[in-house]
Write a protein that holds these residues in place. Structure first.
Motif: not given
Lengths: 663, 663
Positions: B1-23
């Motif tokens: 479960m902890f792994d899943a949370a970390m993974e989710e966080l990583a995905t979120e970070k990546e999505a955020e990074e991608s959004h920043r890049q678009d901006s």
């Protein structure tokens, strides 16, 4: 090879089909908006006032949603299950698909839970009508928020600045925590009863508190405008709702930032709490600074270049700079919407004075149209989403609890704060005003956008459904009840305008030019009144702004040579624009009264007019102002430079006569 | 479960990074445009005329492209190879990814060939700056094309309608086939020399012919406007380029439709050819009808509602209806861009007359700003694409061949057609005019958009690179050479204006209102001249339009009761608006002269003025018109209703005196 060609053709066909489907979807929304516009026109034409355009847009959205959901037989959709492929690593943003040696690129759209997979199979069409939530944040909200900032009525806004800030910051925080805690109680109750099947943490409740604290009294304000309700109340409500959106959005992101602290999440953690507060302050001040800075840069560009000879270039520059604020803030991980709000305020305060007359009109009209379209789009999408969104979770206990919580939250924002504010205010906020503010706590576009932004978990889906219902209820019931409520609370004022006509004759070449200008109310009393009534903080800021910032950033304001101490003489002479000397005298009195939103002109000077003439006239004072948001108001020029012009060219008489509205 | 949370966080970070890049990417473009605007201002301010804003935008785009390509060390990019997964079936639009029980949804972005996979690994940033080509077709082109249609100068356009249609339809088809066949020769040569490594079919060559036939003399026209070159030449060039875009785009899709006929593709096939011709006619007439119909619907809506009391609603409706044309056409598999063009022309011809005065300004300014931004965006993107597009194929033989082919293609369009047209024209197209039209065959936004739409195959990539170079060369060299060319061909005319001041005094209530209006040139002679010089086809259409369509669709035009035969009396009375009777007399003469584009007023009536007064005055007649695209021109009101107003309120003198420009 033949197979490959056929396959390529099939892909092309599918892409074409998908493009066509997208066009049809957008077309649906455009027809919805067209229908809304025509009905609004009919309502305005027939003076129907119980339903605002946003409420109407929602109704049409609902209807189309019902048709899409139940009216179209599901056999005509593509109902094939998308193929799935498995991977060991975590999700990535870009995935390559190898189909017999050919590579295709795929991008991540989002996680879908087990329930949704079913939906993916079930109904392609309904899923397609559902927009990417980020569209709301990145495309539709910015023009709405910018327009709000750009059209803040400055005089009454600044006069009530202290109260507005108190309501917006302290009030929103109180409301957020009250709603959050109440909802946590509701959630506990649901868990006890066995109605809650999935996780729902305390931070989720707080997040809901933040969402539900973003008020949007657009309907109420429109009616205020039409009925000429009290200007201070208008300023309080409008100012609060504008700033409160910014607070709510930053609050929600700092609550999200609160979450992860080791394995023991979702209980109170002091260090995480202070981290959240730090995040709040950081994001808010960062976004504020970014907005203000780009505003000032635009002002400086328009000050130092003679761009006002080319209104098209000027308007394009203005638009691009304002948009770049949003992108800049997003790129720096601040909140673009907040930055855009403060950019709008700064642009209105400084850049606006440097623009050519045509550009001031152009920019205002451009953002007015964008704002109108974006707002009605969001509201009709809301109506649609009630039926087309696939993961609604209707929980009666949660919904009833939420309705109670938002009223208690609003009450614990307005009443206690008003009490404390009244201790310090010279011009008290009366009980009836407080009731009206309580009543005007509608939820709208911002609450919706915050709620739809993340609907991945069970808790968030339940919040989304509830928020949607809250918006419907408040917009229809409270929005529709504004007119009776105003009458009942005796806030709706009887109206009597003082109209000042100035007729000026000028000899230009061989032609006699006559110029008739319309001005409302004696301005000078208004100016001094502002200064008297304002809080000391505002007076301090006003003096600094008027004496130093305005002369440096705009062509209005007194010359720096008169405001700076003698030792700075050379610097002052170098920074002062030649125009500043000419306009020195006139500007001292008028610029504090500068009204940006022409449409609200009569409203703004109304109180002055009433004190001078006493209340008189008929009961329904609105006939002449029915088109208030529109073109008629262009007749009332209210810019620094124009005021100046009249001053200099006028050699004529001043005819003052009170005009009673068509009673 | 902890792994899943970390993974989710990583995905979120990546999505955020991608959004920043678009901006950041969008921000790059916005800063580019800002820079362009400031430089244009400087150029206009200092009267530099050899470089147009679009040429400038390309230069800035090139600079930023170089910086992105070579300036930023590639270590700061994400350089990871995206994981790949394989599937037996063909590519699908939606793919599910199963990562340890969790499902993620992916959408197809497109096919990538083996060379590109390398690039996916290599440089994430450069790939990100590259937009989806459909953005050009669905977002950027429509406002440009609509604006072109909406601002067609009607009088001179209709006067030269026959010639314009000949050049646009026949000429573009000729040019397309000449270029296509020449390029097929070049391709054969390359194959013989061994320079061509991949497939390149005859249809590809024809497709290139269609791309390279879309002319866009925006630079030349801007200079024409500034220098007041001949109006008929202007109308010919502008009309041709507007219609020719529509022809080229439909031509290219019918060439694509030509391709698949069994296994024996890529040779001439009569049935497939006629199918293509059918596709061309079908798409073109369908798009035309769609555009005209929505235009007429908008005219009817604005005719039957009193929407003009609410300019905001009116503008929003106008915008939405025009946009819906595009979507409607796309949804019906017609060509949206073509539909939008004819919608623009219809809106200008009918709806424009029903709009309130404020809305006419608003709509014009709105589309002007959108057009300006979109056009400069496309041109700066072109500059950028030269360095950031990853699959350029520079083939010297192909490029040289293409340059030769487009000149020969243009020549075989202009000279033979002009010869035949001159046989029938009363007002001949002189040799110098023909040379100028030949010279003005610049390629621009449309050619680029068509070329970038599909860059999947080797042939298409080579075409894209070549098109880009053609655009650069023609815009810089021919655009920059327009001024000397005009002088050399003696087309640049000496200017002398007849300015008519009308001073009208009206007594309104107790106030004396004086109204000074500026009108250029005697209009009535112009009107009759139009009718004399026009072709019979146009005269027929004009009579029908003036007598029946205008009265039915707009508030202008003569009452139907006078134009319809007596037996239709009741119907005519029912359809005629009350305003029509009032304005009957005035309108008969003036509406054929209706000029939409205020900025070109002096230009349009210029020839009339010259014939009346003879050429005189200094050499550089442009000083006063420098700000021609801007606000100054608002001084010249040219709408039916305004003209009417002047007519009715004027009781004054008419002062006619020639004004020599600052020589």
């Amino acid at each position: 090879m033949f197979d490959a060609a056929m396959e390529e053709l099939a892909t092309e066909k599918e892409a074409e089909e998908s493009h066509r489907q997208d066009s049809v979807n957008l077309l649906t929304f455009i027809l919805l908006l067209t229908l809304t516009i025509l009905t609004i026109w009919l309502f305005k034409h027939r003076r129907v006032r119980f339903l605002h355009e946003t409420g109407l847009a929602m109704i049409y959205g609902l209807l189309v949603g019902v048709i899409l959901r139940y009216g179209i037989p599901s056999t005509i959709y593509h109902n094939k299950t998308p193929p799935s492929c498995s991977l060991k690593e975590g999700p990535v943003s870009t995935l390559l698909l190898n189909v017999s040696g050919k590579f295709f690129e795929y991008t991540l759209k989002g996680e879908i839970n087990s329930r949704e997979i079913h939906n993916v199979e079930q109904n392609d069409m309904l899923r397609k009508v559902t927009f990417d939530p980020e569209v709301f944040f990145n495309i539709l909200l910015p023009p709405i928020i910018f327009h709000a900032g750009y059209s803040l009525k400055k005089r009454h806004f600044f006069r009530n600045l202290g109260s507005i800030i108190t309501y917006a910051f302290l009030g929103t925080a109180i409301s957020c925590f009250v709603i959050g805690n109440l909802m946590y109680g509701v959630v506990k109750l649901m868990q006890a009863v066995g109605q809650l099947t999935d996780k729902f943490y305390y931070t989720d409740c707080l997040f809901f508190g933040a969402i539900a604290s973003a008020t949007d009294p657009v309907t109420v304000l429109a009616i205020f405008n039409e009925l000429h309700a009290d200007v201070d109340l208008y300023a309080l409500l409008f100012g609060e709702s504008v700033l409160n959106d910014a607070v709510a959005i930053v609050l929600s992101s700092s609550i999200v930032a609160y979450q992860p602290s080791g394995t023991n999440t979702h209980t109170f953690d002091a260090s995480a709490f202070f981290k959240s507060v730090g995040v709040f302050l950081g994001i808010f001040s960062g976004s504020f600074a970014m907005g203000a800075v780009t505003g000032v840069v635009t002002a400086l560009i328009s000050f130092f270049t003679k761009l006002h000879c080319f209104p098209l270039l000027e308007t394009a520059l203005f638009f691009l700079m304002s948009w770049s604020t949003f992108l800049l803030a997003e790129a720096c991980s601040f909140t673009g919407v907040v930055a855009v709000l403060f950019c709008g305020i700064t642009q209105a305060h400084y850049t606006y004075n440097n623009l050519s007359e045509e550009s001031t009109k152009r920019t205002k009209q451009l953002f007015e149209v964008l704002h109108f379209l974006a707002e009605n789009f969001i509201f009709s999408y809301m109506g649609l989403a009630l039926f087309t969104f696939q993961n609604h979770i209707f929980s009666p206990i949660f919904i009833v609890g939420a309705f109670l919580a938002i009223f208690i939250g609003r009450a614990s924002n307005i009443y206690p704060l008003s009490f404390f504010l009244n201790l310090g205010r010279r011009h008290k906020i009366s009980g009836n005003f407080q009731h009206m503010m309580m009543f005007a706590g509608l939820r709208g576009a911002m609450a919706f956008a915050l709620a739809i932004r993340d609907t991945a978990t069970y808790a968030r889906q339940m919040m989304f459904t509830t928020t949607l219902l809250i918006v419907f209820f408040t917009v229809w019931v409270f929005g529709g009840g504004t007119t009776p409520m105003l009458s009942w609370l005796h806030i709706r004022e009887i109206w009597c305008k003082v109209v000042v006509f100035r007729v000026s004759f000028t000899l230009k070449g061989d032609n006699l030019l006559s110029h008739v200008s319309l001005q409302d109310g004696p301005q000078h009393e208004g100016g001094s009144k502002t200064k008297q009534e304002s809080a000391w903080l505002f007076r301090l800021w006003y003096t600094f702004d008027h004496n130093y910032l305005k002369p440096i950033l705009t062509h209005s304001g007194p010359p720096l040579t008169t405001t700076l101490p003698g030792c700075c003489g050379p610097l002052a002479r170098c920074l002062t624009s030649p125009q500043a000397y000419e306009n020195h005298e006139q500007l001292r009195d008028t610029d504090s009264d500068l009204i940006l939103n022409d449409g609200d002109l009569t409203l703004t000077y109304g109180d002055t007019a009433i004190t001078a003439n006493g209340a008189s006239g008929g009961h329904d004072g609105t006939r002449g102002e029915w088109g208030g948001i529109n073109g008629k108001t262009e007749a009332a020029p209210e810019r620094d430079s124009e005021a100046r012009e009249h001053e200099t060219t006028s050699r004529g008489t001043r005819l003052v006569f009170p005009v009673e509205d068509h009673a």
